[in-house]
Design a protein around this motif. Sequence first.
Motif, short mmCIF file in Angstrom:
data_model
loop_
_atom_site.label_atom_id
_atom_site.label_comp_id
_atom_site.label_asym_id
_atom_site.label_seq_id
_atom_site.Cartn_x
_atom_site.Cartn_y
_atom_site.Cartn_z
N PHE A 53 0.81 -1.21 0.00
CA PHE A 53 0.00 0.00 0.00
C PHE A 53 0.85 1.26 0.00
CE2 PHE A 53 -2.35 -3.28 2.42
CZ PHE A 53 -3.15 -3.65 1.36
N PRO A 73 -0.69 -4.41 -4.94
CA PRO A 73 -1.21 -5.17 -3.80
C PRO A 73 -2.19 -6.28 -4.19
CG PRO A 73 -1.77 -2.82 -3.63
CD PRO A 73 -0.85 -2.97 -4.79
N TYR A 74 -3.00 -6.03 -5.24
CA TYR A 74 -4.01 -7.04 -5.55
C TYR A 74 -3.43 -8.28 -6.21
CZ TYR A 74 -3.79 -4.44 -9.96
OH TYR A 74 -3.36 -3.80 -11.09
N ILE A 78 -1.19 -12.10 -0.19
CA ILE A 78 -1.17 -11.66 1.20
C ILE A 78 -2.53 -11.06 1.51
CG2 ILE A 78 -0.17 -9.94 2.77
CD1 ILE A 78 2.40 -10.10 1.13
N ASN A 79 -3.08 -11.36 2.67
CA ASN A 79 -4.30 -10.66 3.10
C ASN A 79 -4.04 -9.99 4.43
OD1 ASN A 79 -6.24 -13.16 1.53
ND2 ASN A 79 -6.29 -10.99 1.03
N THR A 80 -4.81 -8.95 4.68
CA THR A 80 -4.55 -8.13 5.85
C THR A 80 -5.80 -7.95 6.71
OG1 THR A 80 -3.02 -6.88 4.45
CG2 THR A 80 -3.57 -5.92 6.58
#
Lengths: 347, 283
Positions: A53, A73-74, A78-80
């Motif tokens: 980001f 990012p997409y 990885i997920n946040t």
Amino acid sequence: MRKLIEFQNIVKSFNDSLVLKGINLSIHENEFVTLLGPSGCGKTTLLRILGGFISQNEGHVYFDDIEISNVPPYKREINTVFQRYALFPHMNVFDNVAFGLRIKKQDKNTIEQKVKKMLKLVNLEGYEDRPVTLLSGGQQQRVAIARALVNEPMVLLLDEPLGALDLKLRKEMQIELKKIQQEVGITFIYVTHDQEEALTMSDTIVVMNAGEIQQIGTPTDIYNEPENRFVADFIGESNILEGVMLEDYKVKFDDQVFECIDYGFEDNLEVDIVLRPEDIDIVPIEMGRIKGVIKSSLFKGVHFEVVVETPYREWIIHTTDKVEVDKEVGLHFFPEDIHIMYKMGTY
Amino acid sequence: MKGYASLVKPYILWMSLFIVVPMLLIVLYAFTEHGNALMAFRFTLDNFMRFFDPVFIKVLFKSLEVAIITTVLCIIIGYPIAYIISNTSERTQTLLILLITLPMWINMLVRTYAWISILSDGGILNSIFEFFGLAPIKMMYTDFAVMLGMVYNFLPFMIISIYTVLAKLDRALIHASHDLGANPIQTFLRIVLPLSMPGVISGITLVFLPAVSTFVIPKFLGGGQYMLIGNLIENQFITVGEWNFGSAISLIMAVIIMGSMILTRKIDRDASDTASVEGGKLW
Ligand SMILES: Nc1ncnc2c1ncn2[C@@H]1O[C@H](COP(=O)(O)OP(=O)(O)OP(=O)(O)O)[C@@H](O)[C@H]1O
Ligand SMILES: [Mg+2]
């Protein structure tokens, strides 16, 4: 275990203020890594760089040995779980959690099943149709966890994911999260202010301060062998004193020489010394290595927190025995309880 | 605090004198027979019946058509502009918004006159065409001129109201969407667009309402032949002196406008479902 993520000399500044000052950190597959440090030390910033980001001013981020600094990012696996949840306000609970699966074009039944299962896991069964804006902070936080976790990412970033929960629910969620992490085999990068949470859940703890890593180690390493005064002070309660390492196995503090088990320091080097409150025993005055007067005794549930005053300082001691205030006592500890550290900035 | 409440009284008095009374007068005129003698009014619905004449109905539909096209064009042109502005740095945003609102400081009549000097047969545009050896084009008194004037005049309202919502949009939501694998187009369609609908709706209200009843722009850029409902009303009052009929048309317009406002509100509410965007605070 295979190395999955590597930060190489990450430097980041926001309008001239240096927020990350050269972070080097490797994270392995299926590892539970916790970033621990005071507010504003750059934990969220580091996660945001990994999530893609924001970009670093200097340094490299590798994922599976591939530099990902230019990957949007997409496209990152990885997920946040965001510190401030960032739930989509125009969607209900179900649609929020299903968002990632729908983007991946999974079929309707699979989505329904996975979302239901995940909502059950975070204790929000039956909340599917609720608008997220009407949920409590703790409920929103659990939706945020479900929304990230349902995608079964390789790496999950959790920025204080349990901060808004009450103690009981937090303990339950800690166990759930740890279970999922081990069962599904996800790499967790976890941020928390709660050192007990960090000590119980993590494989590795990274202690940060003012944009620098202070120590990387297992929970026991970090607790028992803090590398400097900051780590010792930040993790658990401690008595931190200044002294001089006379020679190997000999340290002097409070005008007394003590035997210890540390060696390899320069002779006559000024050092910091840690003594954990639970490692010190209160004994009759003639048996003590140090003498003092009991100032106060506070019941803390499992133990008493006792403060003993000597001419040099106040000691904090944890004991299960009840003691009398104003009584003169001795303090006793063993050589292995004395932990010697380099002074900050000298190593 | 209570003592201050009485301070509002002169304001209420002023409001009723200059807003409510004229409106009541319009209603009175609309429902009474011709003649300015206030003491001798007689109730009638003739004024309304008169309006249902194909000539006038055509004018009504033309007005609605022009207003709708204006609104749609303003959305199509204004949304991308608002979106781009909201994505620039804060300083650039302030500057661009200032530039966009700048024309609003100048009277609408003056701005419309400016367009006349640009579009007229011997005007700036045609002089430029001539300079490059092109044949002059007739632009004044066409649909094109009216549409141009309308869009030019009302576009800032659309841009500002969409921009206001987009600027407040939490960047974290866009990050969250990217985080969950949505590319920028998917993120726009699923997150940004639905969350900016309130801005579009209020933009529609701000553009459509004045556009449907404007008379300055069609009068000057469309010419005497170009008759919209606003011109019709103006004519009844000023040229023909048919105050009763003029009042009746005004009331009909008021009803249509109110109806379309209720409709847009309803569409807005259905679109944003139960989750109100205003309530979208995250704590
Ligand atoms: N976008 C930004 N612009 C300017 N400064 C920023 C920005 N983001 C973070 N900072 C600053 O960078 C520093 C580190 O912020 P960060 O959010 O990483 O802290 P943190 O360790 O996550 O703290 P906390 O535990 O309170 O969440 C802070 O001083 C913060 O003010
Ligand atoms: Mg943070």
